[in-house]
Design a protein around this motif. Sequence first.
Motif, PDB file in Angstrom:
ATOM      1  N   ASP A 148     -31.355 -52.630   4.815  1.00  0.00           N
ATOM      2  CA  ASP A 148     -32.538 -51.842   5.145  1.00  0.00           C
ATOM      3  C   ASP A 148     -33.783 -52.715   5.014  1.00  0.00           C
ATOM      4  O   ASP A 148     -34.704 -52.633   5.830  1.00  0.00           O
ATOM      5  CB  ASP A 148     -32.639 -50.635   4.200  1.00  0.00           C
ATOM      6  N   TYR A 149     -33.793 -53.593   4.006  1.00  0.00           N
ATOM      7  CA  TYR A 149     -34.912 -54.517   3.830  1.00  0.00           C
ATOM      8  C   TYR A 149     -35.025 -55.483   5.002  1.00  0.00           C
ATOM      9  O   TYR A 149     -36.120 -55.785   5.478  1.00  0.00           O
ATOM     10  CB  TYR A 149     -34.729 -55.295   2.530  1.00  0.00           C
ATOM     11  N   MET A 150     -33.894 -55.967   5.504  1.00  0.00           N
ATOM     12  CA  MET A 150     -33.929 -56.968   6.570  1.00  0.00           C
ATOM     13  C   MET A 150     -34.542 -56.432   7.857  1.00  0.00           C
ATOM     14  O   MET A 150     -35.200 -57.167   8.590  1.00  0.00           O
ATOM     15  CB  MET A 150     -32.518 -57.500   6.842  1.00  0.00           C
ATOM     16  N   SER A 151     -34.352 -55.150   8.134  1.00  0.00           N
ATOM     17  CA  SER A 151     -34.879 -54.626   9.390  1.00  0.00           C
ATOM     18  C   SER A 151     -36.398 -54.514   9.349  1.00  0.00           C
ATOM     19  O   SER A 151     -37.064 -54.685  10.359  1.00  0.00           O
ATOM     20  CB  SER A 151     -34.263 -53.270   9.726  1.00  0.00           C
ATOM     21  N   SER A 152     -36.960 -54.242   8.184  1.00  0.00           N
ATOM     22  CA  SER A 152     -38.408 -54.207   8.033  1.00  0.00           C
ATOM     23  C   SER A 152     -38.812 -53.876   6.615  1.00  0.00           C
ATOM     24  O   SER A 152     -39.728 -54.464   6.066  1.00  0.00           O
ATOM     25  CB  SER A 152     -39.049 -53.184   8.994  1.00  0.00           C
ATOM     26  N   ASN A 231     -37.882 -54.868  12.830  1.00  0.00           N
ATOM     27  CA  ASN A 231     -38.846 -55.956  12.964  1.00  0.00           C
ATOM     28  C   ASN A 231     -38.589 -56.670  14.298  1.00  0.00           C
ATOM     29  O   ASN A 231     -37.530 -57.259  14.490  1.00  0.00           O
ATOM     30  CB  ASN A 231     -38.673 -56.923  11.790  1.00  0.00           C
ATOM     31  N   PRO A 232     -39.531 -56.665  15.230  1.00  0.00           N
ATOM     32  CA  PRO A 232     -39.284 -57.259  16.551  1.00  0.00           C
ATOM     33  C   PRO A 232     -39.112 -58.773  16.533  1.00  0.00           C
ATOM     34  O   PRO A 232     -38.677 -59.358  17.521  1.00  0.00           O
ATOM     35  CB  PRO A 232     -40.538 -56.864  17.350  1.00  0.00           C
ATOM     36  N   LYS A 233     -39.452 -59.407  15.405  1.00  0.00           N
ATOM     37  CA  LYS A 233     -39.211 -60.848  15.300  1.00  0.00           C
ATOM     38  C   LYS A 233     -37.786 -61.149  14.828  1.00  0.00           C
ATOM     39  O   LYS A 233     -37.327 -62.279  14.922  1.00  0.00           O
ATOM     40  CB  LYS A 233     -40.216 -61.481  14.331  1.00  0.00           C
ATOM     41  N   PHE A 234     -37.125 -60.124  14.341  1.00  0.00           N
ATOM     42  CA  PHE A 234     -35.759 -60.282  13.845  1.00  0.00           C
ATOM     43  C   PHE A 234     -34.753 -59.592  14.760  1.00  0.00           C
ATOM     44  O   PHE A 234     -33.706 -60.136  15.075  1.00  0.00           O
ATOM     45  CB  PHE A 234     -35.672 -59.709  12.430  1.00  0.00           C
ATOM     46  N   ILE A 235     -35.095 -58.380  15.181  1.00  0.00           N
ATOM     47  CA  ILE A 235     -34.251 -57.621  16.105  1.00  0.00           C
ATOM     48  C   ILE A 235     -34.882 -57.679  17.492  1.00  0.00           C
ATOM     49  O   ILE A 235     -36.032 -57.277  17.690  1.00  0.00           O
ATOM     50  CB  ILE A 235     -34.118 -56.146  15.659  1.00  0.00           C
ATOM     51  N   ASN A 236     -34.143 -58.200  18.447  1.00  0.00           N
ATOM     52  CA  ASN A 236     -34.629 -58.333  19.821  1.00  0.00           C
ATOM     53  C   ASN A 236     -34.809 -56.941  20.441  1.00  0.00           C
ATOM     54  O   ASN A 236     -33.829 -56.207  20.606  1.00  0.00           O
ATOM     55  CB  ASN A 236     -33.633 -59.139  20.644  1.00  0.00           C
ATOM     56  N   ILE A 265     -37.788 -63.036   6.981  1.00  0.00           N
ATOM     57  CA  ILE A 265     -37.484 -61.754   6.332  1.00  0.00           C
ATOM     58  C   ILE A 265     -38.457 -61.479   5.188  1.00  0.00           C
ATOM     59  O   ILE A 265     -38.966 -60.371   5.042  1.00  0.00           O
ATOM     60  CB  ILE A 265     -36.036 -61.740   5.818  1.00  0.00           C
ATOM     61  N   ASN A 266     -38.735 -62.489   4.379  1.00  0.00           N
ATOM     62  CA  ASN A 266     -39.627 -62.283   3.239  1.00  0.00           C
ATOM     63  C   ASN A 266     -41.100 -62.314   3.622  1.00  0.00           C
ATOM     64  O   ASN A 266     -41.955 -61.999   2.797  1.00  0.00           O
ATOM     65  CB  ASN A 266     -39.362 -63.331   2.150  1.00  0.00           C
ATOM     66  N   GLY A 267     -41.401 -62.680   4.848  1.00  0.00           N
ATOM     67  CA  GLY A 267     -42.788 -62.710   5.280  1.00  0.00           C
ATOM     68  C   GLY A 267     -43.085 -61.787   6.429  1.00  0.00           C
ATOM     69  O   GLY A 267     -44.188 -61.797   6.968  1.00  0.00           O
ATOM     70  N   PRO A 541     -17.829 -57.336  -1.540  1.00  0.00           N
ATOM     71  CA  PRO A 541     -19.138 -57.086  -0.906  1.00  0.00           C
ATOM     72  C   PRO A 541     -19.302 -56.872   0.570  1.00  0.00           C
ATOM     73  O   PRO A 541     -19.100 -55.821   1.013  1.00  0.00           O
ATOM     74  CB  PRO A 541     -20.067 -58.173  -1.284  1.00  0.00           C
ATOM     75  N   THR A 542     -19.917 -57.641   1.300  1.00  0.00           N
ATOM     76  CA  THR A 542     -20.398 -57.186   2.580  1.00  0.00           C
ATOM     77  C   THR A 542     -19.911 -58.010   3.739  1.00  0.00           C
ATOM     78  O   THR A 542     -19.826 -59.212   3.665  1.00  0.00           O
ATOM     79  CB  THR A 542     -21.916 -57.207   2.619  1.00  0.00           C
ATOM     80  N   PRO A 543     -19.589 -57.348   4.868  1.00  0.00           N
ATOM     81  CA  PRO A 543     -19.185 -58.084   6.037  1.00  0.00           C
ATOM     82  C   PRO A 543     -20.297 -58.975   6.521  1.00  0.00           C
ATOM     83  O   PRO A 543     -20.085 -60.110   6.829  1.00  0.00           O
ATOM     84  CB  PRO A 543     -18.878 -57.015   7.061  1.00  0.00           C
ATOM     85  N   THR A 544     -21.471 -58.444   6.582  1.00  0.00           N
ATOM     86  CA  THR A 544     -22.605 -59.262   6.978  1.00  0.00           C
ATOM     87  C   THR A 544     -23.163 -59.902   5.746  1.00  0.00           C
ATOM     88  O   THR A 544     -23.235 -59.293   4.711  1.00  0.00           O
ATOM     89  CB  THR A 544     -23.699 -58.424   7.632  1.00  0.00           C
ATOM     90  N   SER A 545     -23.597 -61.137   5.876  1.00  0.00           N
ATOM     91  CA  SER A 545     -24.068 -61.826   4.701  1.00  0.00           C
ATOM     92  C   SER A 545     -25.404 -61.297   4.258  1.00  0.00           C
ATOM     93  O   SER A 545     -26.369 -61.351   4.971  1.00  0.00           O
ATOM     94  CB  SER A 545     -24.198 -63.312   5.014  1.00  0.00           C
ATOM     95  N   THR A 546     -25.469 -60.778   3.031  1.00  0.00           N
ATOM     96  CA  THR A 546     -26.736 -60.321   2.516  1.00  0.00           C
ATOM     97  C   THR A 546     -27.649 -61.503   2.303  1.00  0.00           C
ATOM     98  O   THR A 546     -28.837 -61.376   2.135  1.00  0.00           O
ATOM     99  CB  THR A 546     -26.553 -59.583   1.187  1.00  0.00           C
ATOM    100  N   THR A 547     -27.074 -62.691   2.296  1.00  0.00           N
ATOM    101  CA  THR A 547     -27.915 -63.855   2.089  1.00  0.00           C
ATOM    102  C   THR A 547     -28.525 -64.355   3.363  1.00  0.00           C
ATOM    103  O   THR A 547     -29.589 -64.910   3.376  1.00  0.00           O
ATOM    104  CB  THR A 547     -27.097 -64.985   1.474  1.00  0.00           C
ATOM    105  N   GLY A 548     -27.800 -64.249   4.458  1.00  0.00           N
ATOM    106  CA  GLY A 548     -28.369 -64.808   5.657  1.00  0.00           C
ATOM    107  C   GLY A 548     -28.100 -63.982   6.874  1.00  0.00           C
ATOM    108  O   GLY A 548     -28.363 -64.378   7.973  1.00  0.00           O
ATOM    109  N   SER A 549     -27.572 -62.801   6.668  1.00  0.00           N
ATOM    110  CA  SER A 549     -27.324 -61.884   7.748  1.00  0.00           C
ATOM    111  C   SER A 549     -26.344 -62.392   8.773  1.00  0.00           C
ATOM    112  O   SER A 549     -26.660 -62.705   9.878  1.00  0.00           O
ATOM    113  CB  SER A 549     -28.636 -61.506   8.405  1.00  0.00           C
TER     114      SER A 549
END
Length: 637
Positions: A148-152, A231-236, A265-267, A541-549
Amino acid sequence: MTTFRSLSWFLSSIHLVQSALTYFGNGRSYTLWTGTQGECPILTNDGSKLYQCLTQVRVLEKLPWIISHVMQDNDPVYNHDFLLCRHQNNICRSILEYKDNLSPTCNKNFVGCQSALRHLQTMMFRPSGVEQQCNNFALKSIRAFFHDYMSSAIDGSLLSEMAVEMNVGLCRFSQYVNVLSDDTTCDPGSIIAMAGMLGFQACGVRLWELDQDVKPVTTIARGYTCAHNNNPKFINPATGQRFPQFDDIFVASNSTAMEEFWYLINGHNGMTFRPPDGEVEYSGEASGAAHVIGRVTCPITSKVDGVTVNVRTGFFHPNGANAVLKQPRGNAHEVMWNAEYFARDTQCQFNPKTNGWQVPPFKGLKNETYPKLGYSLNKKMTNFASEGGLCGMPTQFLHTVQLGGYHRIPRFMSILDNLGHNWPDSQGSPFTPAQCKIHTPMFIPWELLNLTSKPLPSSPALDRFVAIAWDGIGTVDSLWDGCSLECSNPIATNRLCSAQSASTIAPRLTKFNFYDTMDAPTPVPTVASSATPLTAPTAVPTPTSTTGSPSTTPTSSPSKPPTPSPTASTTVSPTVSRSSFRPSRKPTASSTVRPSTRPTSTPTFQPTIKTKKPSTKPTKEPNAKPTSKPTFKPSKK
């Protein structure tokens, strides 16, 4: 490098005044609010409830491990009274009885979130006296926190982002959050934030013990727009999927891609997390902790430098989801150090040119064997090197973030909660009228002290989720898992998404049945008895990497993943492909005996007080202090 603001950021609303409070511990005493070194200003009595708590209520004595944690450091230069002031302040501000300006709506909202927290506790913790296990629900909670954080922002928009392929496998969890939110009127973002922090605790990562400086709070009433917030810079925007440079495997195999991922992501909310910092060391450590107890539940296929790379499903750690819980009791740092040995030792490849471990593993994959270390992957382990991209980053000031600085984990959680957010608010956002519009803190360890006094939500819909809370421990295909991008979740039905006040509407999802969104009867799930703890769990844990998606390309997903509609706020996908869920394991009346998932007494949160503490001062990045000799020394930063 730390980014915590000065004391003024949390004392800005307190008038300078006269009063003090003294704490005792480790043969010493410290008096708060005396102006010592300018860190604990003298307070003026403004007649507020907060002032009363700050100067008269000994809240830290209810959580004595915090006092011991601070006072066990014998460094005469270190400002212990400052830390005690910080923790006293944060906890007082988090207690409902001492919140001065909450409206009746916001007060009710906070109570609703307390009730939601109790349900989360029921879903994650075994009853008192039964050996705790890390269940798949807790793992999904941690993963949802990051995604949820990664999307925005952690704002609950994840519920409307199930068509984004990096979120594959989070459907059941998103359905649960929607139902719990509708029942309690606690917004989904707050539920996801509470669940992520509590999930770490349930799986043995003792979040509030890992740093004496920072004890993360959770912000409640984040606002909920009932729609996606990508986030349009992360999700096309054109495809509804991540840009290719943020593909899971590419980020794990390329140090430039990894640092660029975290810089973005952090910025992404206009914060100052830019090169050469980006808070990558905090982010990488927290995601690494998630993967120690994590798993890959859907196969990942991608191309790196023209070569097809296949990631198999399985656990990141040989001991599976209970990797941390299986460690002998010790202080929080020692337990994490001992549990994370495999991830730490296999994180980077040796670079002979620099005589250091500064190269990501080949194509983002771990070796099958490590003869010099005596390690080998078993058949139930994934080969994905999720933290590999943290090795040899070209511009980040540490260059290599080697796992082992566990004080960074709670700091990252605090950064996400206090700084790295872009929550909806009352100014110019489609904030639903049913919701409280005042963000307010909650301190989960304080709430856990008396959580059994709060109402435990119950409905046919919620009870179905409780019944599967412990399903499939040791597997990658439980009722919480799936590899379809389709997810039927009636978001618009949630009463928070109504134009009316939520208090005037009865819960509308009480009869929701997730089984209706899956295949009908197949094999009965094997559920571990609450009286017989698993001795050799095999899942996490997670299929998608929480560290780098990571780019989780599920084998059963459509050739062209559906694009989320910018205006959709109801059901993410109206129908579910019956064949796309990995075994639908709907229990029948003949099911094996289920564990008691509703505790008869409060699952206790009793941190173990460290007897010997690694340095965790925010002005320096400390060495981690292992209890046994490590294969290589961790980063000093």
